[in-house]
Every structure is written in structure tokens, then in C-alpha cells.
Scaffold this motif. Sequence first.
Motif, mmCIF file in Angstrom:
data_model
loop_
_atom_site.group_PDB
_atom_site.id
_atom_site.type_symbol
_atom_site.label_atom_id
_atom_site.label_comp_id
_atom_site.label_asym_id
_atom_site.label_seq_id
_atom_site.Cartn_x
_atom_site.Cartn_y
_atom_site.Cartn_z
ATOM 1 N N PHE A 103 38.423 32.995 60.010
ATOM 2 C CA PHE A 103 38.346 31.592 59.639
ATOM 3 C C PHE A 103 37.857 31.533 58.193
ATOM 4 N N TYR A 104 38.679 30.940 57.340
ATOM 5 C CA TYR A 104 38.488 31.012 55.895
ATOM 6 C C TYR A 104 37.979 29.656 55.393
ATOM 7 N N HIS A 105 36.746 29.635 54.869
ATOM 8 C CA HIS A 105 36.094 28.393 54.449
ATOM 9 C C HIS A 105 36.078 28.300 52.926
ATOM 10 N N PHE A 106 36.830 27.332 52.391
ATOM 11 C CA PHE A 106 36.894 27.106 50.945
ATOM 12 C C PHE A 106 35.820 26.108 50.524
ATOM 13 N N GLN A 107 34.740 26.602 49.921
ATOM 14 C CA GLN A 107 33.799 25.716 49.246
ATOM 15 C C GLN A 107 34.316 25.382 47.842
ATOM 16 N N ASP A 108 34.944 26.348 47.219
ATOM 17 C CA ASP A 108 35.612 26.182 45.930
ATOM 18 C C ASP A 108 36.925 26.945 46.014
ATOM 19 N N ILE A 109 37.889 26.545 45.185
ATOM 20 C CA ILE A 109 39.189 27.193 45.210
ATOM 21 C C ILE A 109 39.363 28.020 43.939
ATOM 22 N N TYR A 110 39.400 29.326 44.114
ATOM 23 C CA TYR A 110 39.562 30.256 42.997
ATOM 24 C C TYR A 110 40.989 30.810 42.997
ATOM 25 N N PRO A 111 41.506 31.217 41.809
ATOM 26 C CA PRO A 111 40.828 31.358 40.506
ATOM 27 C C PRO A 111 40.769 30.078 39.687
ATOM 28 N N GLU A 112 41.370 28.994 40.180
ATOM 29 C CA GLU A 112 41.489 27.782 39.367
ATOM 30 C C GLU A 112 40.144 27.246 38.899
ATOM 31 N N VAL A 113 39.154 27.205 39.800
ATOM 32 C CA VAL A 113 37.868 26.592 39.442
ATOM 33 C C VAL A 113 37.135 27.406 38.379
ATOM 34 N N GLY A 114 37.475 28.684 38.245
ATOM 35 C CA GLY A 114 36.820 29.523 37.245
ATOM 36 C C GLY A 114 37.490 29.539 35.892
ATOM 37 N N GLN A 115 38.639 28.883 35.794
ATOM 38 C CA GLN A 115 39.405 28.938 34.556
ATOM 39 C C GLN A 115 38.683 28.290 33.377
ATOM 40 N N LYS A 116 37.844 27.324 33.628
ATOM 41 C CA LYS A 116 37.119 26.668 32.534
ATOM 42 C C LYS A 116 36.063 27.588 31.941
ATOM 43 N N ILE A 117 35.571 28.511 32.771
ATOM 44 C CA ILE A 117 34.532 29.430 32.309
ATOM 45 C C ILE A 117 35.152 30.676 31.694
ATOM 46 N N ILE A 118 36.151 31.238 32.374
ATOM 47 C CA ILE A 118 36.821 32.448 31.880
ATOM 48 C C ILE A 118 38.315 32.184 31.834
ATOM 49 N N LYS A 119 38.890 32.317 30.671
ATOM 50 C CA LYS A 119 40.336 32.153 30.536
ATOM 51 C C LYS A 119 41.019 33.462 30.942
ATOM 52 N N SER A 120 41.652 33.440 32.121
ATOM 53 C CA SER A 120 42.295 34.645 32.647
ATOM 54 C C SER A 120 43.762 34.675 32.246
ATOM 55 N N SER A 121 44.324 35.865 32.290
ATOM 56 C CA SER A 121 45.734 36.026 31.945
ATOM 57 C C SER A 121 46.615 35.433 33.039
ATOM 58 N N ILE A 122 47.825 35.055 32.652
ATOM 59 C CA ILE A 122 48.784 34.506 33.602
ATOM 60 C C ILE A 122 49.081 35.515 34.706
ATOM 61 N N VAL A 123 49.155 36.792 34.339
ATOM 62 C CA VAL A 123 49.443 37.848 35.324
ATOM 63 C C VAL A 123 48.346 37.900 36.382
ATOM 64 N N PHE A 124 47.081 37.842 35.926
ATOM 65 C CA PHE A 124 45.951 37.882 36.869
ATOM 66 C C PHE A 124 45.976 36.670 37.787
ATOM 67 N N ILE A 125 46.241 35.506 37.224
ATOM 68 C CA ILE A 125 46.250 34.279 38.026
ATOM 69 C C ILE A 125 47.347 34.337 39.084
ATOM 70 N N LYS A 126 48.551 34.740 38.676
ATOM 71 C CA LYS A 126 49.660 34.807 39.627
ATOM 72 C C LYS A 126 49.383 35.822 40.733
ATOM 73 N N LEU A 127 48.810 36.961 40.366
ATOM 74 C CA LEU A 127 48.471 37.978 41.367
ATOM 75 C C LEU A 127 47.407 37.451 42.325
ATOM 76 N N SER A 128 46.388 36.779 41.779
ATOM 77 C CA SER A 128 45.324 36.224 42.611
ATOM 78 C C SER A 128 45.864 35.192 43.590
ATOM 79 N N LEU A 129 46.781 34.344 43.119
ATOM 80 C CA LEU A 129 47.358 33.311 43.976
ATOM 81 C C LEU A 129 48.184 33.920 45.107
ATOM 82 N N LYS A 130 48.932 34.983 44.790
ATOM 83 C CA LYS A 130 49.736 35.645 45.823
ATOM 84 C C LYS A 130 48.848 36.303 46.871
ATOM 85 N N ILE A 131 47.788 36.952 46.399
ATOM 86 C CA ILE A 131 46.861 37.607 47.327
ATOM 87 C C ILE A 131 46.182 36.572 48.216
ATOM 88 N N ASP A 132 45.712 35.474 47.602
ATOM 89 C CA ASP A 132 45.006 34.456 48.390
ATOM 90 C C ASP A 132 45.945 33.750 49.360
#
Length: 384
Positions: free
Chosen positions: A128-157
Motif C-alpha cells: 500500500f503506497y502512501h503519497f504524502q508528496d509526489i516525487y520527483p516533481e515536488v523536488g524540482q524547485k530545489i534541484i533541477k534534474s535532467s530530463i533523462v532522470f525525470i523520465k526514468l523516475s516517472l517510469k519506475i514510479d
Amino acid sequence: MKKYDLTIINGLFWPNNKIQGEALLQLAEKACHEGNKTLVVTQLSKNFHNVIMESGRGLGVDFKIRNPKTNSSSKILFRALDFLAFGCWVFWILIITRSKKVYVGTDPPLIVPFIVFLFSKIKKYSYFYHFQDIYPEVGQKIIKSSIVFIKLSLKIDALVINNASSIITITDEMKKTIIGRSNTSVEINTLTNPGTTYKLTNINKQINGFVYSGNIGRFQKIPLLIASINRYKKLGGKLPFMFIGYGFYSDKIKLLSNEYEDVNYSKFLDEKANRELSSQYSWGLVPIEDETLKYAFPSKTSSYLNSNVKILSICSPNTNLAKWVVGNNFGINVRSNMDDIVDTFFKIENGFDINRIKDISQEDFSIETYVQKIYSIIFKSKSA
């Protein structure tokens, strides 16, 4: 190899976190009380076992505790490495234990939920997966990640989401975000976070003024709020402001409090003291960026309501937060515009108020009610 009916995995826990951490401890205690062998896997100081024994809490619950090497003030790289180390440790715990059900949160994000997903395929448990925050999107304001990392993270999640027995999140807006990024058909439950529920000793109030209690961070429109307070004061505004918390803009809030006698600042006290102080003010400030509300929700709202503090949210009127505040008559919303904010401060100073249709029930936002709902989701859902 020890078998469990429920394993709870989250980086935050009691006593370090007095709301979500307390809720997870109560969830573990309830599961154990109902006859389920329960394990908690988390990060805490080395003396946790002594603290919990002395408090008489967690009876019958097993704990696997890792001592974290960093905290929220540590450098981002060190934090990331510490999250990875926690993930590897969780990997080992899952190897040496078996569980019918696993509850996993988003602290730390991405890595640990993915490990839980991988082991669910090997050991055939439901999670059972509880989202208090949705990553990596919520962290983008703090750390600008590469498009490759974001796409990989989204696929994994998306893999983690689509293989869960059930998803829990906070708002309909966050629910839409989860569905949009994963195209999932998995059941998604929305569950508003609880607030602090310590009994108030000072119930005779109230100072006509504003309190801000919580993270003074990058998502909270603090520069706009500071500029608005400055203009309000320079135009002769008389209402006081109280800031309680810590974060990226703490120093700027401190400077603001040095400039005006009726603007005060205090770093976090304990939760009970925070609530006592917050409850003395009539309005609670909730400024937040509109985009952030797709991925997170300000937890301070529930604590304000439990303290009988009306909410002044600062965001677009079409956001989930604004609709929730106004639709439930919890307070008012103002657009993220300095003129509108200052005008609202003066309206409140001149007697503007809201008439609540009914009193806020602490039952609605209590930790006990919250825990009961999570327990029902976990133990009424079908196993994988």
C-alpha cells in the motif's frame, strides 16, 4: 525467517515526527492489538528502544531501526547517499523477513517504494503506497534534474503505482496527478492529513491577527508574504503576525521580525507548545505555489482547524486548496497578488470575519480517525 502480517516502512517516525510519525506508531499499535504481527522499519536515533520502552508505547510491535547519518539541514548529495543507504538496508530487511502486507510512504521517495515493488514480485505480498508528496516533481524547485532522470523516475514510479494493492494520497488534485503520470486503474484513496490534537489549556481567545506555523520554505511564497506584510505595515496596518517554524527563508523572517515590534518569530517548539501559540491567533496563513498543490498539500491546515484558527490561503481560486478552504467554510482564499493580500489584511483589521456553519470537530482531523481509515484500507483490501 520471521513472518509478519504487516510491515510499515517510512523514514519518519515517532518520536521525531509528532503527527505522521505518531500516526504510524498508532497504526502499528492498532494492527498489533487486532492480532496482526507487525514490524516497523524506520530511521531513528540509537536510543529509540529505551525511549519507547520508557513511554510504554509500541507494545508487541517489532522494530528495525537504522541510525540516519544526515538530517534536513545536510547537503543534498549527502542526503541522497543516506537515502540510498536506507534503501539498501530496507532491501536487506525484506530479505530476512516475510510479510503478508507492506505499507510504504514517500519518505524517502522513489528508492524505497521501488524496492518494495521488486520484493512484492518475489515474495508475493500486497503493498500500500502512501503519497504524502509526489516525487520527483515536488523536488524540482530545489534541484533541477535532467530530463533523462525525470523520465526514468516517472517510469519506475509508474511500475510501483500500477502494482500496488491500493494508493493513498491527500487531495483530488494529487490523485489526478498520480493517474495522469501513471495511467493507473489501481484504487486511489484520498485522506486529509491529521493535525495536532493536544488539548488546549488557553481556550479564551483570540488575538485578531495572523499566525504562520510550519516549514518556511521555497514552496510557500515567503518573499511575496514578506513584501505584503511590509507594505501593510508601512500603510499603517496594526494587526500582529506570528511565525513559527524553520526553513530556507527563516533568516528573512527573522529580519522582518526585527523591523516590526508586532511581527514575531520563533523556531519550532514542541508540537504542544506550537499549538498553544498558534491557537492564540484568529487567522492561519497558508501561502503556497499553485503548481506545488499538484504534488503536495500543506499539512498545517489541519492543525489550524484543530486549534480553531481560520485559514487564509494564498493561491489561485481554482486550486484544490482554495476550493477546500472556501467550500468547507474553513476560511477565505486570496489570489497571490500583493495588492489583494494587503487589501485582505486591512479588511480583517476592519472587522471582516466568516460565520462558520458548524464548529470544527477535532474528530474529523484527529490522528485516531486518520489511523482507523488507513487500517481499513490495508486490512479490507484484497491481498495480491
